[in-house]
Design a protein around this motif. Sequence first.
Motif, PDB file in Angstrom:
ATOM      1  N   GLY A  96      11.922  -3.680  -9.271  1.00 25.19           N
ATOM      2  CA  GLY A  96      11.679  -4.547 -10.424  1.00 25.19           C
ATOM      3  C   GLY A  96      12.866  -4.566 -11.373  1.00 25.19           C
ATOM      4  O   GLY A  96      13.300  -5.633 -11.828  1.00 25.19           O
ATOM      5  N   ASP A 102      15.933  -3.732 -10.564  1.00 31.17           N
ATOM      6  CA  ASP A 102      17.076  -4.268  -9.824  1.00 31.17           C
ATOM      7  C   ASP A 102      17.070  -5.789  -9.858  1.00 31.17           C
ATOM      8  O   ASP A 102      18.115  -6.419  -9.902  1.00 31.17           O
ATOM      9  N   LEU A 103      15.863  -6.368  -9.859  1.00 31.28           N
ATOM     10  CA  LEU A 103      15.741  -7.832  -9.866  1.00 31.28           C
ATOM     11  C   LEU A 103      15.622  -8.343 -11.295  1.00 31.28           C
ATOM     12  O   LEU A 103      14.844  -9.241 -11.589  1.00 31.28           O
ATOM     13  N   TYR A 104      16.348  -7.714 -12.198  1.00 24.95           N
ATOM     14  CA  TYR A 104      16.570  -8.210 -13.559  1.00 24.95           C
ATOM     15  C   TYR A 104      15.362  -8.108 -14.477  1.00 24.95           C
ATOM     16  O   TYR A 104      15.341  -8.732 -15.535  1.00 24.95           O
ATOM     17  N   GLY A 105      14.332  -7.331 -14.082  1.00 30.36           N
ATOM     18  CA  GLY A 105      13.207  -7.145 -14.981  1.00 30.36           C
ATOM     19  C   GLY A 105      13.564  -6.151 -16.073  1.00 30.36           C
ATOM     20  O   GLY A 105      14.146  -5.109 -15.794  1.00 30.36           O
ATOM     21  N   GLY A 106      13.230  -6.467 -17.339  1.00 28.37           N
ATOM     22  CA  GLY A 106      13.372  -5.498 -18.422  1.00 28.37           C
ATOM     23  C   GLY A 106      12.196  -4.551 -18.375  1.00 28.37           C
ATOM     24  O   GLY A 106      11.288  -4.714 -17.565  1.00 28.37           O
ATOM     25  N   GLN A 111       8.854  -6.287 -18.786  1.00 28.90           N
ATOM     26  CA  GLN A 111       8.569  -7.174 -17.650  1.00 28.90           C
ATOM     27  C   GLN A 111       8.144  -6.379 -16.424  1.00 28.90           C
ATOM     28  O   GLN A 111       7.209  -6.764 -15.737  1.00 28.90           O
ATOM     29  N   HIS A 156       4.619  -6.945 -14.753  1.00 29.02           N
ATOM     30  CA  HIS A 156       4.556  -7.641 -13.465  1.00 29.02           C
ATOM     31  C   HIS A 156       4.505  -6.703 -12.263  1.00 29.02           C
ATOM     32  O   HIS A 156       4.152  -7.127 -11.172  1.00 29.02           O
ATOM     33  N   GLN A 213      24.830  -7.828 -11.988  1.00 32.36           N
ATOM     34  CA  GLN A 213      24.616  -8.911 -11.021  1.00 32.36           C
ATOM     35  C   GLN A 213      24.765  -8.373  -9.604  1.00 32.36           C
ATOM     36  O   GLN A 213      25.615  -8.800  -8.836  1.00 32.36           O
ATOM     37  N   VAL A 214      23.898  -7.401  -9.317  1.00 35.71           N
ATOM     38  CA  VAL A 214      23.925  -6.695  -8.049  1.00 35.71           C
ATOM     39  C   VAL A 214      22.479  -6.534  -7.622  1.00 35.71           C
ATOM     40  O   VAL A 214      21.645  -6.187  -8.436  1.00 35.71           O
ATOM     41  N   ASN A 215      22.168  -6.830  -6.379  1.00 33.83           N
ATOM     42  CA  ASN A 215      20.796  -6.627  -5.909  1.00 33.83           C
ATOM     43  C   ASN A 215      20.788  -5.718  -4.704  1.00 33.83           C
ATOM     44  O   ASN A 215      21.774  -5.633  -3.969  1.00 33.83           O
ATOM     45  N   THR A 216      19.656  -5.051  -4.517  1.00 37.06           N
ATOM     46  CA  THR A 216      19.542  -4.035  -3.482  1.00 37.06           C
ATOM     47  C   THR A 216      18.491  -4.423  -2.445  1.00 37.06           C
ATOM     48  O   THR A 216      17.430  -4.921  -2.808  1.00 37.06           O
ATOM     49  N   PHE A 261      10.846 -13.463  -7.561  1.00 34.51           N
ATOM     50  CA  PHE A 261      10.697 -12.512  -8.667  1.00 34.51           C
ATOM     51  C   PHE A 261      11.950 -12.410  -9.547  1.00 34.51           C
ATOM     52  O   PHE A 261      11.874 -12.512 -10.772  1.00 34.51           O
ATOM     53  N   GLY A 262      13.092 -12.215  -8.897  1.00 35.90           N
ATOM     54  CA  GLY A 262      14.332 -12.048  -9.653  1.00 35.90           C
ATOM     55  C   GLY A 262      14.623 -13.235 -10.556  1.00 35.90           C
ATOM     56  O   GLY A 262      14.979 -13.077 -11.726  1.00 35.90           O
ATOM     57  N   ARG A 271      12.459 -15.410 -11.685  1.00 40.01           N
ATOM     58  CA  ARG A 271      11.462 -15.477 -12.768  1.00 40.01           C
ATOM     59  C   ARG A 271      11.846 -14.523 -13.888  1.00 40.01           C
ATOM     60  O   ARG A 271      11.760 -14.853 -15.066  1.00 40.01           O
ATOM     61  N   MET A 272      12.303 -13.327 -13.525  1.00 42.35           N
ATOM     62  CA  MET A 272      12.709 -12.348 -14.535  1.00 42.35           C
ATOM     63  C   MET A 272      13.914 -12.849 -15.329  1.00 42.35           C
ATOM     64  O   MET A 272      14.086 -12.533 -16.485  1.00 42.35           O
ATOM     65  N   ARG A 303      14.704 -11.860  -0.975  1.00 43.02           N
ATOM     66  CA  ARG A 303      14.416 -11.520  -2.367  1.00 43.02           C
ATOM     67  C   ARG A 303      15.689 -11.073  -3.084  1.00 43.02           C
ATOM     68  O   ARG A 303      15.921 -11.424  -4.245  1.00 43.02           O
ATOM     69  N   ALA A 304      16.511 -10.288  -2.382  1.00 44.22           N
ATOM     70  CA  ALA A 304      17.723  -9.774  -3.008  1.00 44.22           C
ATOM     71  C   ALA A 304      18.811 -10.849  -3.119  1.00 44.22           C
ATOM     72  O   ALA A 304      19.644 -10.804  -4.018  1.00 44.22           O
ATOM     73  N   PRO A 357      18.629 -14.414  -6.359  1.00 41.51           N
ATOM     74  CA  PRO A 357      19.331 -14.593  -7.642  1.00 41.51           C
ATOM     75  C   PRO A 357      20.849 -14.786  -7.473  1.00 41.51           C
ATOM     76  O   PRO A 357      21.565 -14.823  -8.450  1.00 41.51           O
ATOM     77  N   PRO A 414      23.390 -12.701  -6.257  1.00 46.57           N
ATOM     78  CA  PRO A 414      24.151 -11.629  -6.898  1.00 46.57           C
ATOM     79  C   PRO A 414      25.618 -11.683  -6.492  1.00 46.57           C
ATOM     80  O   PRO A 414      25.967 -12.337  -5.509  1.00 46.57           O
TER      81      PRO A 414
END
Lengths: 299, 369
Positions: free
Chosen positions: A199, A201-205, A208, A212, B89-92, B111-112, B114-115, B159-160, B163, B165
């Motif tokens: 969560g 990692d995918l930009y959630g604060g 959030q 979520h 700006q890095v995803n795993t 998800f990413g 939306r966040m 998913r990664a 966004p 990245p």
Amino acid sequence: MRRRGGTLWNWLLSAPALLVLVLAASGPLVIVLVYSFLSPGNMGGVAWEPSTDAWFRLFFKRDIFDPEVVTWNEAHLVVFWRSVSLSLQTTAICAILGFPTAWFIATRAPHRRALWLFLITIPFWTNLLVRTFAIQELIRNTGTINSLLLRLGVIGEPIQMMYTDFAVLVGMAYVFLPLMVLPLYAAMDKLDMRLVEAGYDLYGGRLQVLRHVIFPLVKPGFVAGSILVFIPAIGAYVTPRVLGGGRTMMLGNLIELQFGQGRNWPLGSAMAMLLLIVVVAALVLYLRWANAEPEQRNG
Amino acid sequence: MKDGSDGTATDAIEIVGLDKVYGQGAGAFRALTGIDLTIRSGEFFTLLGPSGCGKTTLLRVIAGFENPTEGSVRISGEEVAHLGPNKRQVNTVFQNYALFPHMTVAQNIGFGLRMLGRSRTEVAATTAEMLRLVRMEELAQRRPAELSGGQQQRVALARALAPHPRVLLLDEPLSALDLKLRKEMQGELKRLQAETGITFVFVTHDQEEALTMSDRIAVMSAGRILQRGTPHEIYHAPTERFVADFIGDTNFLTVPVVSVEAGAAQVELPGGRTAPARLPEGARPAPGAKVTVVIRPEQARLVPPGEGEMQGEVTSSVFFGTDTHVHARLTDGQDFVLRRQNAGELADPSPGDRIGLALGDGVLRVLKD
């Protein structure tokens, strides 16, 4: 040798438990249901004359001078409303306080968690009545909190906390908090922390991710905890009796009153049945809500 | 740049002097020591090493799940060492995918975005594009629990990547898959990287996976990077014993140095013949000193006794179908393994046979001490 799945054998095995359930749960329930449709006896007890008067008097009352004039029985309605309202508030307070507590425990090192859980259960060691009187000692006009605030000069005269809804709320939240913390902890313990990392990692604060990822995943803990808190709370007797006194009665106290001083067993029985109906209805509605797909609700 | 390094904005990741220490005092554990690493934009870069070598810790430092104890981490020129994972700006792609079980495939992928507060239409469009990219359109409304391992893997990738990245970090993403699926996903990963142009940082303990997929590899052991280079450099010119040993099969021979020229030494092979061996950068052993040279089993040929650079006696041979591994004892007692391609129906040498070993040109490498 007899097959293990034999029907007769299964019935025999479960017979003792079934017997206890029937006698101890269903039996009294039937008695209460029957009593609620009878007339009150003169010295308490019931007279075997069928009547729906008890159910009528749950919500309505007749004018003393003119029985044809029917009005709402406000005294009862106030107590019903207070019971529902205080129980909901208690559940909410327990959830708000219980979540961070359970999170704290669930994020400790595994060998430390047992200690924290043990501390949570300490209040269960002491009698409920004793603990409730201890709270009374804290919040009464000459109690610890008021004396301290008076001495520090924060207040000029004692704050009236005893015999208010607030006192009952404090007492119930204290008593029922562990019942919320334990199922919440159980749900968090199973929570895969990598999902929380995903969560973030995918930009959630923080908020959030909380909303979520964490909340939806520990929701079963919230559901279980809410049920465990709400049901005993709405039927609470000792806490409102000690901390609320006669002025802030709850349903449990009102029922006791009918079987005691009131000497109206049918009315007490009707009230007890009403409590049961409220609890079952609340459970059904709540579980239906809780099992709905959260992500579909908000698109 | 603050510390005057020559990193440019085209480097996707630049790590300088990175240390990671867990705990304090006597119980402290050094997970990473003195990591310097530059990963170029658009590269498929692999961190290769055995379990516990620190490769996953390094990946977690880049992702932001761990703070470095010392040193700097720059992503596209921006210092991120103390930014949270959600600010990079890095995803795993996590080892066991870590898909959100309470969301559908489409919701996971979106998800990413939306966040990040992207509009509903953009989220929907990108999700659809990603579903197409990983060929999962039909399963968009499924839950992760209803998917196979390979399908979950694709969703985790989508998913990664959704966004978009700057860097995609992959933590042993294929280790949970069976061999066939794994081969398939290796190709899939290469294709995705080519199509998206995103820098991939891939963590694995599988040397073959590293060799076949990477543009460049960093070999790690005990919290340090031992060697970095292209798969060819790592395989053909290992500079450390650990690297040579970890990647592929290798013969180690201890031999005396005869003379030293620029970048190469003449060494005396068992049996007395001399041969050139390339020196690692900066090394200049004195004549007469003993050094270790490496040579891969397939870089020596089986020849009749008396021919070739070295002589030996067969101790055993093992038939593998495509090739035969011939184990031999050299004249000075050192062991040597030779891999012979079975181009035709050749007889395997028997124990006790005397053989000659011919070395290819310039195949010997001297290791660092």
